[in-house]
Write a protein that holds these residues in place. Structure first.
Motif, PDB file in Angstrom:
ATOM      1  N   LEU A 276      15.792  25.548  51.063  1.00 42.91           N
ATOM      2  CA  LEU A 276      15.164  25.225  49.758  1.00 42.91           C
ATOM      3  C   LEU A 276      13.880  24.310  49.840  1.00 42.91           C
ATOM      4  CD1 LEU A 276      14.703  25.611  46.484  1.00 42.91           C
ATOM      5  CD2 LEU A 276      16.319  23.601  46.261  1.00 42.91           C
ATOM      6  N   GLU A 277      13.959  23.282  50.556  1.00 37.75           N
ATOM      7  CA  GLU A 277      12.649  22.273  50.978  1.00 37.75           C
ATOM      8  C   GLU A 277      11.846  23.064  51.416  1.00 37.75           C
ATOM      9  OE1 GLU A 277      13.252  17.707  51.828  1.00 37.75           O
ATOM     10  OE2 GLU A 277      15.105  18.908  52.778  1.00 37.75           O
ATOM     11  N   GLN A 278      12.094  23.730  52.692  1.00 34.05           N
ATOM     12  CA  GLN A 278      11.064  24.768  53.284  1.00 34.05           C
ATOM     13  C   GLN A 278      10.431  25.751  52.461  1.00 34.05           C
ATOM     14  OE1 GLN A 278      13.470  26.567  56.707  1.00 34.05           O
ATOM     15  NE2 GLN A 278      13.706  24.445  57.532  1.00 34.05           N
ATOM     16  N   ASP A 279      11.109  26.419  51.417  1.00 31.89           N
ATOM     17  CA  ASP A 279      10.783  27.133  50.554  1.00 31.89           C
ATOM     18  C   ASP A 279       9.461  26.528  49.751  1.00 31.89           C
ATOM     19  OD1 ASP A 279      12.142  29.395  51.585  1.00 31.89           O
ATOM     20  OD2 ASP A 279      13.518  29.158  49.967  1.00 31.89           O
ATOM     21  N   VAL A 280      10.048  25.418  49.223  1.00 29.19           N
ATOM     22  CA  VAL A 280       9.009  24.752  48.146  1.00 29.19           C
ATOM     23  C   VAL A 280       7.731  24.086  48.879  1.00 29.19           C
ATOM     24  CG1 VAL A 280       8.702  22.588  46.817  1.00 29.19           C
ATOM     25  CG2 VAL A 280      10.862  23.659  46.781  1.00 29.19           C
ATOM     26  N   MET A 281       7.889  23.683  50.292  1.00 29.90           N
ATOM     27  CA  MET A 281       6.772  23.368  51.047  1.00 29.90           C
ATOM     28  C   MET A 281       5.774  24.484  51.264  1.00 29.90           C
ATOM     29  SD  MET A 281       7.324  20.260  51.331  1.00 29.90           S
ATOM     30  CE  MET A 281       8.484  18.828  51.241  1.00 29.90           C
ATOM     31  N   SER A 282       6.678  25.760  51.543  1.00 24.83           N
ATOM     32  CA  SER A 282       5.643  26.905  51.800  1.00 24.83           C
ATOM     33  C   SER A 282       4.971  27.341  50.473  1.00 24.83           C
ATOM     34  CB  SER A 282       6.644  28.050  52.290  1.00 24.83           C
ATOM     35  OG  SER A 282       7.346  28.662  51.142  1.00 24.83           O
ATOM     36  N   ILE A 283       5.294  27.215  49.428  1.00 25.95           N
ATOM     37  CA  ILE A 283       4.526  27.586  48.459  1.00 25.95           C
ATOM     38  C   ILE A 283       3.205  26.691  48.381  1.00 25.95           C
ATOM     39  CG2 ILE A 283       4.143  27.406  45.677  1.00 25.95           C
ATOM     40  CD1 ILE A 283       7.383  27.779  45.681  1.00 25.95           C
ATOM     41  N   ALA A 284       3.331  25.749  48.564  1.00 28.10           N
ATOM     42  CA  ALA A 284       2.010  24.488  48.615  1.00 28.10           C
ATOM     43  C   ALA A 284       1.106  25.085  49.641  1.00 28.10           C
ATOM     44  CB  ALA A 284       2.549  23.168  48.595  1.00 28.10           C
ATOM     45  N   ASP A 285       1.768  25.062  50.807  1.00 31.06           N
ATOM     46  CA  ASP A 285       0.969  25.685  52.022  1.00 31.06           C
ATOM     47  C   ASP A 285      -0.086  27.090  51.652  1.00 31.06           C
ATOM     48  OD1 ASP A 285       1.933  23.809  53.386  1.00 31.06           O
ATOM     49  OD2 ASP A 285       3.571  24.995  54.765  1.00 31.06           O
ATOM     50  N   ARG A 286       0.703  27.906  50.832  1.00 32.23           N
ATOM     51  CA  ARG A 286       0.254  29.125  50.531  1.00 32.23           C
ATOM     52  C   ARG A 286      -1.028  29.017  49.563  1.00 32.23           C
ATOM     53  NH1 ARG A 286       4.429  31.461  49.172  1.00 32.23           N
ATOM     54  NH2 ARG A 286       4.142  31.454  46.745  1.00 32.23           N
ATOM     55  N   LEU A 287      -0.793  27.901  48.612  1.00 34.00           N
ATOM     56  CA  LEU A 287      -1.741  27.609  47.214  1.00 34.00           C
ATOM     57  C   LEU A 287      -2.850  26.810  47.831  1.00 34.00           C
ATOM     58  CD1 LEU A 287       0.654  27.428  44.538  1.00 34.00           C
ATOM     59  CD2 LEU A 287      -0.612  29.390  45.057  1.00 34.00           C
ATOM     60  N   ALA A 288      -2.624  25.981  49.024  1.00 34.30           N
ATOM     61  CA  ALA A 288      -3.596  25.038  49.287  1.00 34.30           C
ATOM     62  C   ALA A 288      -4.846  25.991  49.823  1.00 34.30           C
ATOM     63  CB  ALA A 288      -3.152  24.179  50.344  1.00 34.30           C
ATOM     64  N   ARG A 289      -5.997  25.221  49.371  1.00 32.62           N
ATOM     65  CA  ARG A 289      -7.464  25.875  49.818  1.00 32.62           C
ATOM     66  C   ARG A 289      -8.236  24.650  50.481  1.00 32.62           C
ATOM     67  NH1 ARG A 289      -6.565  28.301  44.813  1.00 32.62           N
ATOM     68  NH2 ARG A 289      -8.642  27.392  43.854  1.00 32.62           N
ATOM     69  N   GLU A 290      -9.424  24.879  50.887  1.00 30.67           N
ATOM     70  CA  GLU A 290     -10.348  24.026  51.437  1.00 30.67           C
ATOM     71  C   GLU A 290     -10.591  22.830  50.479  1.00 30.67           C
ATOM     72  OE1 GLU A 290     -14.463  23.606  53.851  1.00 30.67           O
ATOM     73  OE2 GLU A 290     -13.823  25.442  53.176  1.00 30.67           O
ATOM     74  N   ASP A 291     -10.554  23.155  49.224  1.00 29.08           N
ATOM     75  CA  ASP A 291     -10.811  22.151  48.338  1.00 29.08           C
ATOM     76  C   ASP A 291      -9.589  21.721  47.401  1.00 29.08           C
ATOM     77  OD1 ASP A 291     -10.867  24.466  46.834  1.00 29.08           O
ATOM     78  OD2 ASP A 291     -12.560  24.021  45.601  1.00 29.08           O
ATOM     79  N   VAL A 292      -8.532  22.124  47.782  1.00 26.59           N
ATOM     80  CA  VAL A 292      -7.497  21.985  47.134  1.00 26.59           C
ATOM     81  C   VAL A 292      -6.197  21.303  47.926  1.00 26.59           C
ATOM     82  CG1 VAL A 292      -5.428  22.675  45.298  1.00 26.59           C
ATOM     83  CG2 VAL A 292      -7.713  23.744  45.222  1.00 26.59           C
ATOM     84  N   ASN A 293      -5.983  20.090  47.881  1.00 24.48           N
ATOM     85  CA  ASN A 293      -4.784  19.570  48.588  1.00 24.48           C
ATOM     86  C   ASN A 293      -3.472  19.264  47.845  1.00 24.48           C
ATOM     87  OD1 ASN A 293      -3.979  18.224  51.178  1.00 24.48           O
ATOM     88  ND2 ASN A 293      -3.978  16.256  49.744  1.00 24.48           N
ATOM     89  N   PHE A 294      -2.336  19.605  48.514  1.00 23.26           N
ATOM     90  CA  PHE A 294      -1.151  19.367  47.955  1.00 23.26           C
ATOM     91  C   PHE A 294      -0.289  18.244  48.936  1.00 23.26           C
ATOM     92  CE2 PHE A 294      -2.166  23.360  46.175  1.00 23.26           C
ATOM     93  CZ  PHE A 294      -1.208  23.529  45.231  1.00 23.26           C
ATOM     94  N   HIS A 295       0.078  17.236  48.224  1.00 23.66           N
ATOM     95  CA  HIS A 295       0.611  16.048  49.092  1.00 23.66           C
ATOM     96  C   HIS A 295       1.925  15.697  48.548  1.00 23.66           C
ATOM     97  CE1 HIS A 295       1.330  12.316  51.164  1.00 23.66           C
ATOM     98  NE2 HIS A 295       1.331  11.822  50.157  1.00 23.66           N
ATOM     99  N   PHE A 296       2.984  15.979  49.358  1.00 23.00           N
ATOM    100  CA  PHE A 296       4.238  15.711  48.940  1.00 23.00           C
ATOM    101  C   PHE A 296       4.755  14.039  49.542  1.00 23.00           C
ATOM    102  CE2 PHE A 296       4.467  20.133  48.980  1.00 23.00           C
ATOM    103  CZ  PHE A 296       5.100  20.471  48.034  1.00 23.00           C
ATOM    104  N   GLU A 297       5.374  13.474  48.431  1.00 24.15           N
ATOM    105  CA  GLU A 297       5.833  12.077  48.856  1.00 24.15           C
ATOM    106  C   GLU A 297       7.416  12.018  48.627  1.00 24.15           C
ATOM    107  OE1 GLU A 297       5.534   7.348  47.297  1.00 24.15           O
ATOM    108  OE2 GLU A 297       4.262   8.986  46.309  1.00 24.15           O
ATOM    109  N   LEU A 298       8.300  11.841  49.519  1.00 18.46           N
ATOM    110  CA  LEU A 298       9.435  11.777  49.351  1.00 18.46           C
ATOM    111  C   LEU A 298       9.958  10.462  48.616  1.00 18.46           C
ATOM    112  CD1 LEU A 298      12.537  12.981  49.892  1.00 18.46           C
ATOM    113  CD2 LEU A 298      12.531  11.371  51.997  1.00 18.46           C
ATOM    114  N   VAL A 299      10.440  10.680  47.329  1.00 20.86           N
ATOM    115  CA  VAL A 299      10.731   9.305  46.422  1.00 20.86           C
ATOM    116  C   VAL A 299      12.362   9.348  46.168  1.00 20.86           C
ATOM    117  CG1 VAL A 299       8.527   9.325  45.295  1.00 20.86           C
ATOM    118  CG2 VAL A 299      10.536  10.726  44.551  1.00 20.86           C
ATOM    119  N   GLY A 300      13.087  10.335  46.583  1.00 20.26           N
ATOM    120  CA  GLY A 300      14.475  10.189  46.491  1.00 20.26           C
ATOM    121  C   GLY A 300      15.284  10.933  47.536  1.00 20.26           C
TER     122      GLY A 300
END
Length: 391
Positions: A276-300
């Protein structure tokens, strides 16, 4: 008849335990729960409630009463043998409600409403009631009993209180009983894995008219949420996801340069959670663009762990419920039990009564079952304390 069942039957027929049952005062437990509930205790801000409980531990004449730097409160009741392993009984003190929450309670027949009353003021009150009965009736117990009112169970507390407890007592504790106010009839013997992230999306932003069509952090985050909801997860092992908090932006006519959300991922199975984590991260990878950054911070990060349903501690918990003629449901959950279970320490989480609307302002407890809930807790604690040296 199983050994565990025979142990519970002997206890129910013993004169001392019958006297102890007569000592259970439902009204005292309820009033204690309300007094605790009236002291605000958001996660990370449990100090006032912890100090109150520490004073009660001292009034109950427990030994080695102390509070650590994260507001866990400890107290000991020595067993018959000084070198016996310890049984830890715990209840978390924190709530999900902000400090300014109106904590007024109201009675409606056999239900009492109040934010945090069931989760977990009633659990803490049961812990105090259990101590008082053990002290006043002289219930024999071989193991040393360590009573802990711990902090940081909820939300971003990430079970930090129990982590500290187990780190401190790892070499002494042989088994753990965790108390939750509204879980009567459920026996949690497994801790589900939970991973929580803060996702922050950033981009240049701009003016809603002049820069229309440019990248928006909020629009990108909304697309992320839409794609997340399309992920197919297994029902067995049960696996879930949730976006619980979202925020960002500057004004109604500004293309947002930053937006964020908090994501909760859970599964009964470690591999399914990783997928599930990999699926979630892959969404962000697919949506990221040169001027759009997705940053994940583990908080729990709540680790998984379990003991089998035929473990002696689970069987004792089942038999204690049967003694009050209550059917049980064996389950997994995300509770303080996760921490000792992940460390290989036999642990169950049990309840005191029924209730509903947890984490809502109209949370409530049912008062009628409390006496039976205390009785099964007393039976379980006594039986476990006399058996853990053989596990």
């Amino acid at each position: 008849m199983s050994l565990s069942n025979a142990s519970i039957v002997r206890l129910t027929n013993s004169a001392i335990l019958k006297n102890a049952r007569d000592a259970i005062n439902k009204d005292d437990i309820i009033n204690s729960a309300i007094r605790i509930q009236q002291i605000a205790a958001p996660t990370f801000a449990e100090q006032a409630r912890a100090e109150y409980i520490q004073s009660l531990f001292r009034q109950l004449d427990l030994e080695n009463v102390e509070m650590d730097d994260v507001y866990n409160v400890y107290g000991w009741l020595p067993g018959e043998y000084a070198d016996a392993p310890a049984l830890l009984i715990s209840a978390h003190t924190d709530t999900v409600f902000p400090i300014e929450t109106n904590l007024a309670v109201r009675n409606e027949g056999e239900q009492i409403y109040g934010p945090g009353l069931g989760d977990n003021s009633l659990g803490v009150a049961a812990l105090l009631g259990l101590i008082e009965i053990f002290k006043n009736t002289g219930i024999p117990h071989e193991a040393n009993l360590c009573f802990v009112a711990n902090s940081r169970e909820e939300g971003l507390g990430d079970l930090g209180g129990m982590r500290g407890v187990i780190q401190k007592l790892r070499d002494k504790v042989k088994a753990v009983i965790v108390l939750e106010g509204m879980a009567l009839g459920r026996i949690y013997h497994a801790g589900i894995g939970v991973r929580r992230y803060k996702l922050t999306v950033t981009c240049p932003g701009g003016h809603s008219w002049l820069h229309f069509g440019g990248s928006s952090a909020i629009h990108s985050l909304m697309q992320f949420g839409s794609d997340l909801c399309k992920i197919e997860v297994p029902s067995v092992p049960r696996t879930t996801y949730n976006i619980g908090v979202i925020g960002g932006g500057t004004s109604v006519n500004t293309i947002a340069s930053e937006a964020f959300c908090y994501i909760d991922l859970r599964s009964e199975d470690v591999e399914s959670l990783q997928n599930l984590e990999q699926d979630v991260m892959s969404i962000a990878d697919r949506l990221a663009r040169e001027d759009v950054n997705f940053h994940f911070e583990l908080v729990g990060n709540r680790p998984a762990g379990a003991i089998p349903i035929d473990h002696p501690l689970v069987r004792l918990a089942v038999d204690a419920h049967e003694a009050i003629q209550m059917k049980t449901e064996l389950d997994g959950g995300s509770t303080d039990a996760n921490i000792p279970l992940s460390e290989g320490i036999p642990t169950v989480c049990v309840g005191v009564s029924y209730g509903g609307n947890a984490h809502r302002l109209d949370e409530y407890i049912e008062t009628a079952p409390i006496e039976l809930g205390m009785w099964q807790l007393m039976l379980l604690t006594t039986a476990a304390s006399n058996a853990i040296s053989t596990w």
